[in-house]
Scaffold this motif. Structure first.
Motif, PDB file in Angstrom:
ATOM      1  N   HIS A 180       0.813  -1.228   0.000  1.00  0.00           N
ATOM      2  CA  HIS A 180       0.000   0.000   0.000  1.00  0.00           C
ATOM      3  C   HIS A 180       0.846   1.279   0.000  1.00  0.00           C
ATOM      4  O   HIS A 180       0.363   2.346  -0.339  1.00  0.00           O
ATOM      5  CB  HIS A 180      -0.949   0.006   1.210  1.00  0.00           C
ATOM      6  N   GLU A 181       2.136   1.166   0.346  1.00  0.00           N
ATOM      7  CA  GLU A 181       3.041   2.318   0.336  1.00  0.00           C
ATOM      8  C   GLU A 181       3.498   2.680  -1.083  1.00  0.00           C
ATOM      9  O   GLU A 181       4.027   3.764  -1.290  1.00  0.00           O
ATOM     10  CB  GLU A 181       4.323   2.022   1.143  1.00  0.00           C
ATOM     11  N   TYR A 182       3.357   1.749  -2.020  1.00  0.00           N
ATOM     12  CA  TYR A 182       3.961   1.887  -3.336  1.00  0.00           C
ATOM     13  C   TYR A 182       2.940   2.135  -4.431  1.00  0.00           C
ATOM     14  O   TYR A 182       1.840   1.580  -4.405  1.00  0.00           O
ATOM     15  CB  TYR A 182       4.718   0.605  -3.709  1.00  0.00           C
ATOM     16  N   PRO A 183       3.358   2.894  -5.458  1.00  0.00           N
ATOM     17  CA  PRO A 183       2.531   2.962  -6.671  1.00  0.00           C
ATOM     18  C   PRO A 183       2.668   1.632  -7.424  1.00  0.00           C
ATOM     19  O   PRO A 183       3.529   0.801  -7.088  1.00  0.00           O
ATOM     20  CB  PRO A 183       3.169   4.112  -7.463  1.00  0.00           C
ATOM     21  N   GLN A 184       1.864   1.449  -8.442  1.00  0.00           N
ATOM     22  CA  GLN A 184       1.899   0.188  -9.197  1.00  0.00           C
ATOM     23  C   GLN A 184       3.292  -0.126  -9.732  1.00  0.00           C
ATOM     24  O   GLN A 184       3.715  -1.277  -9.741  1.00  0.00           O
ATOM     25  CB  GLN A 184       0.875   0.209 -10.341  1.00  0.00           C
ATOM     26  N   GLU A 185       4.031   0.899 -10.152  1.00  0.00           N
ATOM     27  CA  GLU A 185       5.392   0.680 -10.656  1.00  0.00           C
ATOM     28  C   GLU A 185       6.270   0.002  -9.595  1.00  0.00           C
ATOM     29  O   GLU A 185       7.009  -0.934  -9.893  1.00  0.00           O
ATOM     30  CB  GLU A 185       6.035   2.005 -11.077  1.00  0.00           C
ATOM     31  N   GLY A 186       6.177   0.455  -8.361  1.00  0.00           N
ATOM     32  CA  GLY A 186       6.971  -0.125  -7.280  1.00  0.00           C
ATOM     33  C   GLY A 186       6.553  -1.553  -6.974  1.00  0.00           C
ATOM     34  O   GLY A 186       7.392  -2.421  -6.729  1.00  0.00           O
ATOM     35  N   ILE A 187       5.263  -1.796  -6.982  1.00  0.00           N
ATOM     36  CA  ILE A 187       4.756  -3.155  -6.746  1.00  0.00           C
ATOM     37  C   ILE A 187       5.275  -4.088  -7.838  1.00  0.00           C
ATOM     38  O   ILE A 187       5.744  -5.188  -7.558  1.00  0.00           O
ATOM     39  CB  ILE A 187       3.212  -3.150  -6.680  1.00  0.00           C
ATOM     40  N   ASN A 188       5.215  -3.632  -9.088  1.00  0.00           N
ATOM     41  CA  ASN A 188       5.711  -4.454 -10.207  1.00  0.00           C
ATOM     42  C   ASN A 188       7.211  -4.703 -10.084  1.00  0.00           C
ATOM     43  O   ASN A 188       7.682  -5.817 -10.334  1.00  0.00           O
ATOM     44  CB  ASN A 188       5.395  -3.792 -11.546  1.00  0.00           C
ATOM     45  N   THR A 189       7.975  -3.661  -9.715  1.00  0.00           N
ATOM     46  CA  THR A 189       9.425  -3.799  -9.549  1.00  0.00           C
ATOM     47  C   THR A 189       9.738  -4.837  -8.477  1.00  0.00           C
ATOM     48  O   THR A 189      10.587  -5.711  -8.672  1.00  0.00           O
ATOM     49  CB  THR A 189      10.061  -2.437  -9.164  1.00  0.00           C
ATOM     50  N   PHE A 190       9.049  -4.745  -7.347  1.00  0.00           N
ATOM     51  CA  PHE A 190       9.284  -5.688  -6.250  1.00  0.00           C
ATOM     52  C   PHE A 190       8.910  -7.107  -6.674  1.00  0.00           C
ATOM     53  O   PHE A 190       9.665  -8.058  -6.431  1.00  0.00           O
ATOM     54  CB  PHE A 190       8.501  -5.279  -4.996  1.00  0.00           C
ATOM     55  N   LYS A 191       7.757  -7.250  -7.302  1.00  0.00           N
ATOM     56  CA  LYS A 191       7.299  -8.581  -7.720  1.00  0.00           C
ATOM     57  C   LYS A 191       8.306  -9.224  -8.675  1.00  0.00           C
ATOM     58  O   LYS A 191       8.576 -10.426  -8.583  1.00  0.00           O
ATOM     59  CB  LYS A 191       5.921  -8.489  -8.359  1.00  0.00           C
ATOM     60  N   GLU A 192       8.865  -8.419  -9.572  1.00  0.00           N
ATOM     61  CA  GLU A 192       9.893  -8.920 -10.495  1.00  0.00           C
ATOM     62  C   GLU A 192      11.123  -9.417  -9.732  1.00  0.00           C
ATOM     63  O   GLU A 192      11.683 -10.460 -10.037  1.00  0.00           O
ATOM     64  CB  GLU A 192      10.316  -7.786 -11.428  1.00  0.00           C
ATOM     65  N   PHE A 193      11.552  -8.617  -8.747  1.00  0.00           N
ATOM     66  CA  PHE A 193      12.751  -8.946  -7.965  1.00  0.00           C
ATOM     67  C   PHE A 193      12.612 -10.278  -7.231  1.00  0.00           C
ATOM     68  O   PHE A 193      13.588 -11.020  -7.106  1.00  0.00           O
ATOM     69  CB  PHE A 193      13.037  -7.823  -6.955  1.00  0.00           C
ATOM     70  N   ILE A 194      11.401 -10.589  -6.746  1.00  0.00           N
ATOM     71  CA  ILE A 194      11.236 -11.811  -5.941  1.00  0.00           C
ATOM     72  C   ILE A 194      10.748 -13.015  -6.739  1.00  0.00           C
ATOM     73  O   ILE A 194      10.420 -14.049  -6.156  1.00  0.00           O
ATOM     74  CB  ILE A 194      10.305 -11.572  -4.731  1.00  0.00           C
ATOM     75  N   GLN A 195      10.724 -12.900  -8.059  1.00  0.00           N
ATOM     76  CA  GLN A 195      10.347 -14.059  -8.864  1.00  0.00           C
ATOM     77  C   GLN A 195      11.351 -15.185  -8.610  1.00  0.00           C
ATOM     78  O   GLN A 195      12.561 -14.935  -8.525  1.00  0.00           O
ATOM     79  CB  GLN A 195      10.308 -13.706 -10.347  1.00  0.00           C
ATOM     80  N   PRO A 196      10.874 -16.414  -8.472  1.00  0.00           N
ATOM     81  CA  PRO A 196      11.786 -17.529  -8.177  1.00  0.00           C
ATOM     82  C   PRO A 196      12.986 -17.611  -9.118  1.00  0.00           C
ATOM     83  O   PRO A 196      14.106 -17.852  -8.673  1.00  0.00           O
ATOM     84  CB  PRO A 196      10.895 -18.771  -8.302  1.00  0.00           C
ATOM     85  N   GLU A 197      12.766 -17.346 -10.411  1.00  0.00           N
ATOM     86  CA  GLU A 197      13.866 -17.428 -11.374  1.00  0.00           C
ATOM     87  C   GLU A 197      14.938 -16.381 -11.053  1.00  0.00           C
ATOM     88  O   GLU A 197      16.135 -16.651 -11.178  1.00  0.00           O
ATOM     89  CB  GLU A 197      13.366 -17.219 -12.809  1.00  0.00           C
ATOM     90  N   GLU A 198      14.488 -15.178 -10.682  1.00  0.00           N
ATOM     91  CA  GLU A 198      15.430 -14.107 -10.349  1.00  0.00           C
ATOM     92  C   GLU A 198      16.214 -14.443  -9.084  1.00  0.00           C
ATOM     93  O   GLU A 198      17.431 -14.261  -9.017  1.00  0.00           O
ATOM     94  CB  GLU A 198      14.697 -12.765 -10.178  1.00  0.00           C
ATOM     95  N   LEU A 199      15.501 -14.902  -8.063  1.00  0.00           N
ATOM     96  CA  LEU A 199      16.162 -15.265  -6.811  1.00  0.00           C
ATOM     97  C   LEU A 199      17.148 -16.408  -7.034  1.00  0.00           C
ATOM     98  O   LEU A 199      18.269 -16.387  -6.518  1.00  0.00           O
ATOM     99  CB  LEU A 199      15.128 -15.632  -5.741  1.00  0.00           C
TER     100      LEU A 199
END
Length: 156
Positions: A28-47
């Motif tokens: 809730h602290e983030y705009p959609q761009e931030g949510i998308n950025t975070f979601k990308e970062f924690i994708q299993p393939e990325e991790l």
């Protein structure tokens, strides 16, 4: 409660857990761009890629077989993820995860003098309790607003 390394086989579990806690407390602290950025970062393939390249290591806290906390450290000196399940918050899990991670960081780099984190606004009080201090003004990168913090390592 047991602290264990999150191995490659458990990355999917960790990713799902992190997303759940992030969505509940931080999104809730983030705009959609931030949510998308975070979601990308924690994708299993990325991790997995970061783990295979030894760019990041992850620890999990388990209550029996249930994952209740995750901490990830990048380059053995920067906290990149710290999430604890709602039902398990304020029970010392973040402190225990961080203590174990710090121990591993110091084993890898005995010259380590500080640990940094780019804290969400929500997590600043948590990091302060762990011994971190704010080192700069809030900043935003790719939609993610954070407050830079660091903890000095005092050698005994």
């Amino acid at each position: 409660m047991k602290i264990k390394s999150i191995e490659l086989l458990k990355v999917n579990l960790a990713s799902t857990f992190i997303w759940k806690v992030f969505s509940e407390f931080v999104a809730h602290e983030y705009p959609q761009e931030g949510i998308n950025t975070f979601k990308e970062f924690i994708q299993p393939e990325e991790l997995q890629k970061m783990m295979e390249n030894e760019k990041i290591f992850m620890l999990g806290c388990f209550d029996m077989k249930k994952l209740v906390g995750v901490l990830a450290i990048m380059d053995f000196c920067h906290v990149s993820l710290l999430f604890v399940d709602k039902e398990y918050q304020c029970k010392g899990i973040a402190k225990t995860l961080f203590a174990k991670a710090l121990e591993l960081c110091l084993q890898k780099n005995q010259e380590l003098r500080e640990i940094t984190v780019n804290s969400s606004i929500y997590a600043v009080p948590i990091y302060k309790r762990l011994g971190f201090n704010i080192t700069g003004e809030p900043a935003t990168n790719n939609g993610i607003t954070f407050i830079p913090m660091k903890m000095n390592i005092i050698k005994k």
